[in-house]
Design a protein around this motif. Structure first.
Motif, PDB file in Angstrom:
ATOM      1  N   GLU A  14      29.102  -4.230  39.434  1.00  0.00           N
ATOM      2  CA  GLU A  14      28.960  -5.213  38.349  1.00  0.00           C
ATOM      3  C   GLU A  14      29.374  -4.614  37.004  1.00  0.00           C
ATOM      4  OE1 GLU A  14      28.548  -8.595  36.321  1.00  0.00           O
ATOM      5  OE2 GLU A  14      28.534  -8.384  38.499  1.00  0.00           O
ATOM      6  N   GLU A  15      29.004  -3.373  36.769  1.00  0.00           N
ATOM      7  CA  GLU A  15      29.383  -2.722  35.513  1.00  0.00           C
ATOM      8  C   GLU A  15      30.908  -2.579  35.406  1.00  0.00           C
ATOM      9  OE1 GLU A  15      27.330  -1.721  32.755  1.00  0.00           O
ATOM     10  OE2 GLU A  15      26.246  -3.228  33.900  1.00  0.00           O
ATOM     11  N   PHE A  16      31.544  -2.154  36.479  1.00  0.00           N
ATOM     12  CA  PHE A  16      33.003  -2.037  36.460  1.00  0.00           C
ATOM     13  C   PHE A  16      33.647  -3.393  36.219  1.00  0.00           C
ATOM     14  CE2 PHE A  16      32.339   1.811  39.319  1.00  0.00           C
ATOM     15  CZ  PHE A  16      32.492   2.707  38.278  1.00  0.00           C
ATOM     16  N   ARG A  17      33.115  -4.421  36.834  1.00  0.00           N
ATOM     17  CA  ARG A  17      33.643  -5.774  36.629  1.00  0.00           C
ATOM     18  C   ARG A  17      33.554  -6.180  35.155  1.00  0.00           C
ATOM     19  NH1 ARG A  17      31.259  -8.040  41.345  1.00  0.00           N
ATOM     20  NH2 ARG A  17      32.972  -7.777  42.753  1.00  0.00           N
ATOM     21  N   ARG A  18      32.415  -5.881  34.534  1.00  0.00           N
ATOM     22  CA  ARG A  18      32.231  -6.209  33.112  1.00  0.00           C
ATOM     23  C   ARG A  18      33.283  -5.512  32.256  1.00  0.00           C
ATOM     24  NH1 ARG A  18      27.787  -3.841  31.134  1.00  0.00           N
ATOM     25  NH2 ARG A  18      27.932  -5.024  29.222  1.00  0.00           N
ATOM     26  N   HIS A  19      33.527  -4.245  32.536  1.00  0.00           N
ATOM     27  CA  HIS A  19      34.511  -3.485  31.763  1.00  0.00           C
ATOM     28  C   HIS A  19      35.918  -4.039  31.965  1.00  0.00           C
ATOM     29  CE1 HIS A  19      32.042  -0.267  30.051  1.00  0.00           C
ATOM     30  NE2 HIS A  19      31.312  -0.386  31.152  1.00  0.00           N
ATOM     31  N   ILE A  20      36.262  -4.356  33.201  1.00  0.00           N
ATOM     32  CA  ILE A  20      37.592  -4.916  33.475  1.00  0.00           C
ATOM     33  C   ILE A  20      37.753  -6.256  32.768  1.00  0.00           C
ATOM     34  CG2 ILE A  20      39.067  -5.875  35.291  1.00  0.00           C
ATOM     35  CD1 ILE A  20      37.934  -3.571  37.097  1.00  0.00           C
ATOM     36  N   GLU A  21      36.732  -7.100  32.818  1.00  0.00           N
ATOM     37  CA  GLU A  21      36.798  -8.390  32.131  1.00  0.00           C
ATOM     38  C   GLU A  21      36.956  -8.200  30.625  1.00  0.00           C
ATOM     39  OE1 GLU A  21      33.290 -10.482  33.378  1.00  0.00           O
ATOM     40  OE2 GLU A  21      34.095 -10.836  35.390  1.00  0.00           O
ATOM     41  N   HIS A  22      36.280  -7.210  30.074  1.00  0.00           N
ATOM     42  CA  HIS A  22      36.400  -6.927  28.636  1.00  0.00           C
ATOM     43  C   HIS A  22      37.817  -6.454  28.299  1.00  0.00           C
ATOM     44  CE1 HIS A  22      35.007  -5.897  24.622  1.00  0.00           C
ATOM     45  NE2 HIS A  22      35.691  -4.772  24.744  1.00  0.00           N
ATOM     46  N   LEU A  23      38.386  -5.602  29.147  1.00  0.00           N
ATOM     47  CA  LEU A  23      39.756  -5.130  28.920  1.00  0.00           C
ATOM     48  C   LEU A  23      40.747  -6.290  28.991  1.00  0.00           C
ATOM     49  CD1 LEU A  23      39.654  -1.791  30.948  1.00  0.00           C
ATOM     50  CD2 LEU A  23      39.772  -2.021  28.452  1.00  0.00           C
ATOM     51  N   GLN A  24      40.503  -7.230  29.888  1.00  0.00           N
ATOM     52  CA  GLN A  24      41.364  -8.408  29.978  1.00  0.00           C
ATOM     53  C   GLN A  24      41.195  -9.282  28.729  1.00  0.00           C
ATOM     54  OE1 GLN A  24      39.910  -9.800  33.817  1.00  0.00           O
ATOM     55  NE2 GLN A  24      41.985  -9.601  34.633  1.00  0.00           N
ATOM     56  N   ALA A  25      39.967  -9.515  28.329  1.00  0.00           N
ATOM     57  CA  ALA A  25      39.702 -10.372  27.163  1.00  0.00           C
ATOM     58  C   ALA A  25      40.284  -9.783  25.888  1.00  0.00           C
ATOM     59  CB  ALA A  25      38.195 -10.600  27.008  1.00  0.00           C
ATOM     60  N   SER A  26      40.323  -8.456  25.804  1.00  0.00           N
ATOM     61  CA  SER A  26      40.853  -7.812  24.601  1.00  0.00           C
ATOM     62  C   SER A  26      42.373  -7.654  24.651  1.00  0.00           C
ATOM     63  CB  SER A  26      40.181  -6.457  24.394  1.00  0.00           C
ATOM     64  OG  SER A  26      40.515  -5.579  25.446  1.00  0.00           O
ATOM     65  N   GLY A  27      43.002  -8.041  25.767  1.00  0.00           N
ATOM     66  CA  GLY A  27      44.447  -7.970  25.884  1.00  0.00           C
ATOM     67  C   GLY A  27      44.983  -6.630  26.353  1.00  0.00           C
ATOM     68  N   ILE A  28      44.112  -5.693  26.666  1.00  0.00           N
ATOM     69  CA  ILE A  28      44.562  -4.387  27.145  1.00  0.00           C
ATOM     70  C   ILE A  28      45.118  -4.512  28.559  1.00  0.00           C
ATOM     71  CG2 ILE A  28      43.803  -2.054  27.774  1.00  0.00           C
ATOM     72  CD1 ILE A  28      41.852  -2.255  25.383  1.00  0.00           C
ATOM     73  N   LEU A  29      44.472  -5.329  29.369  1.00  0.00           N
ATOM     74  CA  LEU A  29      44.950  -5.625  30.724  1.00  0.00           C
ATOM     75  C   LEU A  29      45.287  -7.100  30.801  1.00  0.00           C
ATOM     76  CD1 LEU A  29      42.395  -3.861  33.133  1.00  0.00           C
ATOM     77  CD2 LEU A  29      44.793  -3.282  32.818  1.00  0.00           C
ATOM     78  N   ASN A  30      46.458  -7.425  31.337  1.00  0.00           N
ATOM     79  CA  ASN A  30      46.716  -8.842  31.563  1.00  0.00           C
ATOM     80  C   ASN A  30      46.010  -9.249  32.847  1.00  0.00           C
ATOM     81  OD1 ASN A  30      48.398  -8.421  33.854  1.00  0.00           O
ATOM     82  ND2 ASN A  30      50.210  -8.244  32.561  1.00  0.00           N
ATOM     83  N   GLU A  31      45.937 -10.540  33.108  1.00  0.00           N
ATOM     84  CA  GLU A  31      45.150 -11.022  34.235  1.00  0.00           C
ATOM     85  C   GLU A  31      45.602 -10.426  35.569  1.00  0.00           C
ATOM     86  OE1 GLU A  31      43.923 -15.213  36.308  1.00  0.00           O
ATOM     87  OE2 GLU A  31      44.252 -15.172  34.145  1.00  0.00           O
ATOM     88  N   GLY A  32      46.899 -10.380  35.792  1.00  0.00           N
ATOM     89  CA  GLY A  32      47.411  -9.835  37.044  1.00  0.00           C
ATOM     90  C   GLY A  32      47.069  -8.374  37.237  1.00  0.00           C
ATOM     91  N   LYS A  33      47.254  -7.582  36.181  1.00  0.00           N
ATOM     92  CA  LYS A  33      46.929  -6.158  36.265  1.00  0.00           C
ATOM     93  C   LYS A  33      45.427  -5.956  36.379  1.00  0.00           C
ATOM     94  CE  LYS A  33      50.992  -4.336  33.995  1.00  0.00           C
ATOM     95  NZ  LYS A  33      51.529  -3.640  32.846  1.00  0.00           N
ATOM     96  N   GLY A  34      44.655  -6.771  35.672  1.00  0.00           N
ATOM     97  CA  GLY A  34      43.202  -6.673  35.751  1.00  0.00           C
ATOM     98  C   GLY A  34      42.699  -6.946  37.150  1.00  0.00           C
ATOM     99  N   GLU A  35      43.287  -7.944  37.801  1.00  0.00           N
ATOM    100  CA  GLU A  35      42.900  -8.247  39.181  1.00  0.00           C
ATOM    101  C   GLU A  35      43.276  -7.104  40.113  1.00  0.00           C
ATOM    102  OE1 GLU A  35      44.442 -12.068  40.326  1.00  0.00           O
ATOM    103  OE2 GLU A  35      43.512 -13.039  38.598  1.00  0.00           O
ATOM    104  N   ALA A  36      44.446  -6.518  39.907  1.00  0.00           N
ATOM    105  CA  ALA A  36      44.881  -5.391  40.741  1.00  0.00           C
ATOM    106  C   ALA A  36      43.966  -4.187  40.546  1.00  0.00           C
ATOM    107  CB  ALA A  36      46.327  -5.025  40.423  1.00  0.00           C
ATOM    108  N   VAL A  37      43.624  -3.898  39.292  1.00  0.00           N
ATOM    109  CA  VAL A  37      42.722  -2.779  38.999  1.00  0.00           C
ATOM    110  C   VAL A  37      41.360  -3.048  39.630  1.00  0.00           C
ATOM    111  CG1 VAL A  37      41.442  -1.604  37.159  1.00  0.00           C
ATOM    112  CG2 VAL A  37      43.884  -2.053  36.890  1.00  0.00           C
ATOM    113  N   SER A  38      40.861  -4.253  39.454  1.00  0.00           N
ATOM    114  CA  SER A  38      39.563  -4.611  40.011  1.00  0.00           C
ATOM    115  C   SER A  38      39.564  -4.475  41.533  1.00  0.00           C
ATOM    116  CB  SER A  38      39.193  -6.032  39.614  1.00  0.00           C
ATOM    117  OG  SER A  38      37.935  -6.379  40.131  1.00  0.00           O
ATOM    118  N   ARG A  39      40.586  -4.992  42.172  1.00  0.00           N
ATOM    119  CA  ARG A  39      40.675  -4.939  43.632  1.00  0.00           C
ATOM    120  C   ARG A  39      40.741  -3.483  44.110  1.00  0.00           C
ATOM    121  NH1 ARG A  39      43.952  -8.794  43.846  1.00  0.00           N
ATOM    122  NH2 ARG A  39      45.843  -7.575  43.597  1.00  0.00           N
TER     123      ARG A  39
END
Length: 80
Positions: A14-39
């Motif tokens: 859950e903590e990792f998910r929160r961080h990935i979502e924050h990186l996506q929301a801030s524009g550091i990760l785009n949605e596709g890359k965020g999903e790949a990183v999360s997976r």
């Protein structure tokens, strides 16, 4: 011991998910890359959760994520 490990795994997941979502929301990760990183992270997390060193490894990785996101300063949460 198994229940504790499952609880720790779920907490870190859950903590990792929160961080990935924050990186996506801030524009550091785009949605596709965020999903790949999360997976990739969640798959790897499942692989290493059985290791004795899992809590230390997960904590180190979480601290690295926090270096990027600073979520611990923005949203303080109780440590486990």
């Amino acid at each position: 011991m198994h229940d504790r490990r499952v609880a720790l795994t779920n907490f870190y997941r859950e903590e990792f998910r929160r961080h990935i979502e924050h990186l996506q929301a801030s524009g550091i990760l785009n949605e596709g890359k965020g999903e790949a990183v999360s997976r990739a992270l969640m798959t790897r997390l499942d692989d290493v959760c059985a290791l004795d060193s899992f809590p230390a490894l997960a904590e180190t990785l979480l601290q690295s994520f926090d270096t990027l996101t600073h979520l611990s300063r923005l949203e303080p949460r109780q440590r486990h």
